[in-house]
Every structure is written in structure tokens, then in C-alpha cells.
Design an enzyme around this catalytic site. Sequence first.
Site, PDB file in Angstrom:
ATOM      1  N   GLU A  29      -5.032  10.865   7.392  1.00 52.53           N
ATOM      2  CA  GLU A  29      -3.902  11.727   8.479  1.00 52.53           C
ATOM      3  C   GLU A  29      -3.852  12.855   7.635  1.00 52.53           C
ATOM      4  O   GLU A  29      -2.944  13.916   8.134  1.00 52.53           O
ATOM      5  CB  GLU A  29      -2.861  10.938   8.243  1.00 52.53           C
TER       6      GLU A  29
ATOM      7  N   THR B 276      -8.737   3.567  -2.033  1.00 57.45           N
ATOM      8  CA  THR B 276      -7.029   3.081  -1.888  1.00 57.45           C
ATOM      9  C   THR B 276      -6.010   4.464  -1.256  1.00 57.45           C
ATOM     10  O   THR B 276      -5.645   5.314  -2.002  1.00 57.45           O
ATOM     11  CB  THR B 276      -7.493   3.379  -3.446  1.00 57.45           C
ATOM     12  N   HIS B 277      -5.439   3.838  -0.407  1.00 58.45           N
ATOM     13  CA  HIS B 277      -4.420   5.135   0.430  1.00 58.45           C
ATOM     14  C   HIS B 277      -2.983   5.048  -0.581  1.00 58.45           C
ATOM     15  O   HIS B 277      -2.134   6.068  -0.203  1.00 58.45           O
ATOM     16  CB  HIS B 277      -4.996   4.994   2.025  1.00 58.45           C
ATOM     17  N   ALA B 278      -3.056   3.808  -1.321  1.00 55.08           N
ATOM     18  CA  ALA B 278      -1.358   3.739  -1.268  1.00 55.08           C
ATOM     19  C   ALA B 278      -1.148   4.371  -2.467  1.00 55.08           C
ATOM     20  O   ALA B 278      -2.264   5.072  -3.227  1.00 55.08           O
ATOM     21  CB  ALA B 278      -1.696   1.881  -2.168  1.00 55.08           C
ATOM     22  N   LYS B 279       0.228   4.717  -2.181  1.00 58.00           N
ATOM     23  CA  LYS B 279       0.625   5.539  -3.031  1.00 58.00           C
ATOM     24  C   LYS B 279       1.450   5.052  -4.451  1.00 58.00           C
ATOM     25  O   LYS B 279       2.914   4.579  -4.266  1.00 58.00           O
ATOM     26  CB  LYS B 279       2.321   6.956  -2.481  1.00 58.00           C
TER      27      LYS B 279
END
Length: 1053
Positions: free
Chosen positions: A89, A799-802
Site C-alpha cells: 500500500e 513482515t509488515h508490522a511496524k
Amino acid sequence: MITNSKMENKILDEFDEEELNKLKINSNNKESTTTTTSTTTTTTTTTSTSGEESDDEHTGSSSSTAAMELHRYKISQECPVDFEDDYDEESSSFDEEDEDSAAESNGGNGKLIPNPNDKKKKRSSKSSSKSSKSKSKSKNKETTANPVQNCQLMESGTLFSPTEFVKSSTVNPSKSPVQPIKLSSMLGLSELGTSNVLTVQNPQPISEPLKNDISSGSSSSSSSNNNNSNSNSNGNCNSDSTKSKFTSLNSWDAPPLANVLPDPSYCQDIVDSENNFIVPSVKHTILDVDNLFNNLIQNTNNNNNNDFKSSTMIGKPFSSGGDGSTSPLISGLSSSSIIPNGNGSLAEQQQQQQQSIPESEIPIDIKVLQLSGSRMFFNRELSELIYFYRILYEAYNPTYPILERVRFIAITSQNLDMYFCKRALKLRLGYISTRKTLKPEEHYINMVLNTTRNLINEIYNIYMNILAPELSNNNVFIIKYSDLTEPEKIQLRGFFLQHVFPLMTPLVVDAGHPFPNLSNLSLNIAVLLKHDEDTTRFVRIKVPQRIPRFVHIKQRSNYSIIPMEEIILANLDTLFPNTKILTKSLFRVSRHNDLKLSGEDQANDLLELIKTELHKRKFAPMVRLEVSHNMPAEILDMLKTQLALDAYDVYVINGPLGLQDLFELCKLNLPHLKFQPWVPHIPSRLVNLAKYPSEDVFSVIRKGELLVNLPYLSFNSSVQFFIESAVKDPKVLAIKIAIYRTNSNSQLIRALCEAASHKEVMVLVDLKASGDEEQNTKFARLLEQAGCHVSYGLVGLKTHAKIAMVVREEENGLREYLNISTGNYNASTSDVYADICLFSCDPDLGEDMCNLFNYLTGYSRVSSFKKLLIAPMNMRSTLIQLIDNEAKNAREGKDATINAVMNGLDDKRLVNALYQASIAGVKITLVVRGRCRILPGIKGISENIKVISILGRFLEHSRIYCFHNNGKPKAYIASADWLHRNLKRRVEVMVPVDDANNIKQLYEIINVYCNDSNAWEMLSDGRYKKRSSPIDEDSQTQFMNQTNQKHPVIWSK
């Protein structure tokens, strides 16, 4: 040579039993099929306009479907493609359909769209095992689970007609810079038949056509004569060298257009009676919403063959007979009832009198059963392209400064480039949204092709008709070489020889020099040379990408800018002395850049595997060729052959190629033509840290959660300050962080490298972040060399986690301090992306975060988390529970609301849960910036759902999910949108916000969004309408005003 029957045996296990029977029937009964198809085509074309395809989904030869399967199989073997991963995105992301939802709903036995990379394994199985598989599949189909219990929406039917969507073009044909060209076949298959001939928007060359190419003459002749006057300024060759020896790109169905002139009436087709925009068009209705509800009932038999019986059902469900007939779902509806055609309207040749059923008499169970018919899902490709339309129409906004409007043109062009690079090849192979939707599949591909060409039409019309003249009115002139004075030409020639000439590399194509490799999205010059009387040579020159696209001529009082390619074209004689230049024209190529990362689970070093795959991308298949209008037909044919492209892959442009380079214009030092700069403020709770040395950011967090709304509050004074404080604090023992994207000159990376000398530093760098793979591999090496523990995440998942965690030693032991954000740790984008981040030291969250990092770095098995919701583990199921809880409260007569802010919505399970909640009476407000596949406002089904989209100077990137929960609100922020790829193929984090003041702040943010005067409201047929009258000031302006009041201190370095 492989025959059709042999090929069918090779791919036997790729299709279910029903499809295989169709293919075999088509192969054995071609004459009968052709006769039937011809009759169908003749009948259905009565409702079609000239030059467009029929609306009927069954139009076209049945043998073409078999041919498509064989052709697709051949291409897939030559070019393996990743059909699971998509870009993100942050890059105007896309992803694919929820293809495995069918499998999940049927206990894992659903039929998925085949991956060509799996065919070798499948072909090795014995024929007996294939037979048993087919029987197993057939049995599973008969025992499909209850659709009400499964709550699964399946893809089917032809809800969107390519013919009708073509009508949505808002371009005035007589004034458009692009004109139609007819294609005789799709995907290079001549046997697809004349029913697949369509008209798509492709521009006409300006160069003078040969007399024998002109069909009738006056209009074409006059247009071509007008074109001659501008040929030199457009980089054309001299007229005497082309008039008799080179064929122009033929006169097609419309006369060529010499100049695109401002058209005062251009906007009328996209403005309604209240003077507000509607995308795609006011005159076009994508869906027949009035008949959609009854159509859903009529078509339940197409998707459900089950024994479900509701206690409140009137009559019996559809059951398909051996002859294809159906029994009614509700009494009063006969098997001869009208069947809707592709766009939801009633087929003209089948119109009969139908008994309608009052909505009040249809029980809820029936409504839920209808949802499994899946006609309630807006088309994935059209939803993405209409999002591009919304971005594009921001360039119309007269309240925006002119350079900001130009920026929206550049953004749209960049998004479209990425769309072609990610989706075009998949569409050509026929693996996206075709097997279960439009048949024959070519219709679907045609629809997308027409839509993209119409969008390109819009881009160039807006830029050339509206923005270019307005730039001139503001003393910003984009000039041609012919507009220069002789002294200016001499000066630019010196500039060229000193700064550009050393970078030029002409590459000739002949027996000793193969056709050169072309880099993705590169701008190139095609030159045809003549050395003697008999020899001509084709030479390709790449316009250097490391120099600016536009050159500012400072000697002029106003801002006069000339494109770099104009300078190069005018000085080609310095590259080819004593040589006659016959033709010179521009072209630009797009490559597929989403290749499958094969062997990830077996690789010894993921970093080296990524480097290998990045190298392979340089040789990926071409998917698009853009050429300038003056390119000779012979050169174009040669390029198509060398690049293995077909006619529908070519876009002939009457204007500058690569409009995404207009970003350079937006950097001009002309503040009066831009938005007033916004300088982020310091969160009020962190202002006093500089005044009181005893205070630190950790003591502030201990006093309570801190919620930061970016970019209105400063990233540097909050997130960056948090990490830098941890690096300098001697009590901090460890720092752990997951980085998905960051800026190229990242202070965060430098701080982590510094901390590695005296602290434990663990950094998870996702090497598969689309578009940033190369940069992330460099950062990974740099961090490793500095002494950090570097991990690349889980195999098969991004791994898209921030997330970031700081472990600090305090009086009572170790304490974890956390930062969880909806956006990346990227200082460059933090000034233009609207995000939310949370700082907390909650012990339960700290324990969860420790377990999560251990899971990501050491594959430790975690059975459950106390507060964190993790995808793909428990996030989707928890969201469905939260939605179902609101539906339960609504049925009990309690207040029930759902408010959500996200970038995209396409997960079918969540959409289905939202539909059921709406039927139960839950008031649902969705703020979805991009792709959205739910259809709001349909009476009896989604009338309680409201969808708005907000676009502005900042990119809305937040993910906020709020549930009323019977007066005890639950609020969350997350890194994940409600997209299938986020919930199933990525590691994502959703965290509850516990502090009452922060929950109130999140609700206030959503309320401001809902009252945004600049918002787009989604209509029940999938179109979007700009709000006609301001409800309040736009949300982003209101956030800036609120920040000035609540956080008055401006951040400065």
C-alpha cells in the site's frame, strides 16, 4: 507438436470436473459449438453499440476458452509468475483476489486458480490418482457446508460488463489526444473469432500518412497537413526523408489530432446537476442496483447446490436438474424467470413478466443465503482503477495550487505504471478474476484494457487541456526546442556536450550487435540512420536516468523549462557525424517486476536469493510499450517483434512519455504555486523534556499511553526521539525493531548502528518489501557489519508490522517500552503520510511483544497473546468476532456501530460479516482510501453501510478500528488493512488502545473524516461521487487547525 487433447491431459488436474467436461466437449464438437456461439453472438449484439463487445458473458466461441487455456499454459511455462505476492500500500498497493477463500469454506478442498509453477509436480502423478482427485472434488461439491455458517462470499457471475464500462469514458472523441484502433484478436490467438474484436482507445500518429493509407480523405488530409507544421518541434525527421520511404502508423478510425486544445465543455460528462464530480461518469451506471436484489435470488442456483433450508424460508432452495433447469427458491418465481446479463440488467431477448417479492417478505436467512452468490463484491480491477480516477480528478480541483494539481497527475501516472508492472502479465496469462467470472476470459481482459486506456486518455486530456495552459498562465512554460532563440540553442548545445554527451551510449542493432536489454520504465530514443545509399541501421539511445528530466533556462525572466529529450533529439548529429538521420522518435517500456521468489524455503541465504531475483527482474517479460506519435510503423513493428508484444500492449501517445517525471516540476522553488508548507508540531507531553533534564521520554510514557497523529505531530520529535533516547540512555539494555521501509538517508539506521557497540540490537529487515528490496539488502549488510543481530523474517511471509521495543533496567526490574505504528519508520514519508502511532509500557503488551520478536527471530511457538492481535494467527478471526458482537447487540435492540479507517478492503470473510451486521441493523462507517469491494447502500442488505474515500495533500495511511461494544468502546490501531494479503500472507500487528482519552481522540479523528467536505462517497453501484456541498472544512485542514491549538510548539532541528 502437442495437440489440444494431449495438452488437456497434461493439465488435467488444473481444472475441476465440470470445466474439463466443457473443454472435452468443445474439442470434440467444434462445429456444433461454433454454430451455437454464432447464434448467441447474433442475438446479443442487438443490444451492443457499434465497435463494442456484447454484454452477454457467453458471447464468443467456446473453442476460444480451450485455446486460451492452452495458450496460457504455454506462456506460464516460459515465464513463471508469483500469483501470491503483491506490492504494498505504500506503493499504491495491489494484491490479488481472495483466491483461497473457496478452499477455506469447503474444508480446504476448494478449487484454486492454478499456479503454473506447480504443474511439474502435478503432471508427475498417475492417471489413477487424477481420477480419484476428480471424484473427491465432485463429492466435496455435493457436501458444501452451510453458506450461512461459513459466511463466505464466492466469486461468480458477470456483474460488470466491458461494454457498459467502456461507455464511462469521459473523453470527447473529437478532441481526445488518443483515438481508437481495432484489434482482430486477443493474446495472439487468431481462433478467438470476430466476436472478440473490440475498439480500444489508442492514439493516432501525427506524422503525415501515405496517400494509400488514407481511407477518405478530407478530414484525415487536413489533420495531417496541420501536423506538418509541428513536426520539427516534436522531434520528427525531416519531411523529405519520411514522406515516401516510411509508413506512418496508418490512418485508423479517426483523423489524427495535431494539437490538443483547451475544451471548455470537457468536464460536462463527469459533473452532475449539482456540479459535483462522479467517477467514472454521471451518465454511466455500473450496476443495475434496482434489480440487483431480485437478481441475487434468481442467480443463487449458479453458486449454491446445498441442502440448506431455513425455518423461515418460503419454498425451497434452487436445485439444478440434469437438463440445466432450476426449481424456484421462493414461491412465485418460476424456472423461466429472467436471467440477468453481464451488467445486472435484463437481457433484451429474454425479457418476460416477473413477479416481484416485497423486501419485507424476504426473511433474513434468505438474504444471508443470497450473499453467498457473491454478486455483492465489486470487481477488484475496476475498484483499483476507479481509485486512480479519484486521484486523477483531484487535479481538477481549482482550489489547489497549480503545482499540487500537477503532482496528482504524476501520482496517477506512477500508480498506473505500477499497475502494469504488477498486474498486466497476470491478466494476460488469465489468472486474475477470470476463471470464476466472465467467460470467455477475453472479455474480462478487454474490459481492463479499455479501462486503462480510458484512464490514460483522461490523464493526457487533463494535463494538456487544463494544467499546461494554467502553468503558462502562471509563468511556467514547458517549451520545445523550436521555441528557443539561436543564442539559447547554442548555449544548450554547450550544456549537452558537457553534461549529457558523455553519458550517451548509442547501441546499434545488426548481425554483430543484438537488440539491447531495456531497463524497466526507461525512456529511449529510436533512431534510424543511413550511412550510404543501401545501408540503414536502427540505433537505440537510452535517455540517462541520473540526470534531470527537465532543464530550467534561467536566462529567461519567467520559468521556461525544456524536457531533456528535446535537447538530446536536437543534438543527435553530435553522436552521428557524417551520417544522415532518417527518423527519430521516443519510446518507453514497462517490465513485469513481480516475479516469484522461488526456493525461499530451501535457500541457505535469503539475502543472496533476493539479490539473484533482483537481477532476474532486469530480464522479466515486457508488458507495455509507449511510443511517441511520430514513430514510423516499421520501427514500431520491429519493437513489437523484439519485445514480444502484441498490438494491445502498445500505447501511442500524443504528448510527453512518462508523466510521473512531473514530480520534478513540483520541486520548483515557487512557493506561491504550492500548498502552504506545514511544519509538524511537538506533542505537548514531550515539549518540556528539553527544559527539565530529569525528565525523559520513558518517564512520560510511564505516566500513560501516548498517541501521536502524524504528520500533524512530528515524527522526529516522537518516534525518532524515542529511538535516539534509547541509544543514549545507559539504562537501556536492548533495542528491537522491525523495519519494512525506511528512507535512503535514514538517521534511524545510523542510530541503531551506533547502539550496536554497547547494547543488544536486533533488527528485522524485510527484504521482500516491494520496490525497496535493493535498498533493504544494503541496510541489512550495513547493520550486520555494525554488530546488530539482523533477521529477515519468516519464510513465505512478509513482515509488515511496524513495531519497536526498548528494554530498560529500572528499580523494579526490566521494563519494556513499545512503539506500535500504522506507518513505516521513514522520516521522508512521515511528512506526507497520515498515520497513528502508540507509545506504551503496558506489561501485558511488553510480554506479547517479547514473544512476537522471539517468534520472528527464533521460530518459537507462541500459543496465544494477551493483548496483541497478530496476522496471520488471530487477527481476522478476532475482527469477525468483534463485528458479530455488534450484530448480536443490534438484534437485541442495543446501539451498535462500527467505525473503521483503512487503505483498502477486499477480504471476503470480513465483507460478508459486515453485510450480515448491516442486515442486523449495525450502523457501519468505513473510511477506505483505496480499493473497496463492498457495495454500500443496497436496500435490505447494505443500507446501513456508508463508505467514503478521502484524498488530499497528505496520503491517508492510518488504520483505526472502533466498535461500540454496548457502550464500552473497543478501539484498535493496526499495520494491516482489511485486505486478504494482509490478513493471510503477512505478519501484521493490531493493538488495543486502552486509555479513555486516546479512545476519545480516535473517535474524534473518525468524526472529522466523516465530515470532510472534500470526501468521495461510494455509490451502491461502485462509482464515487464528490460531495456536492461542504459539510465542514476538509479533514486535513481541520487537523492542522486542531494541532495549532492543542500542540502549539513547532518542531525544529
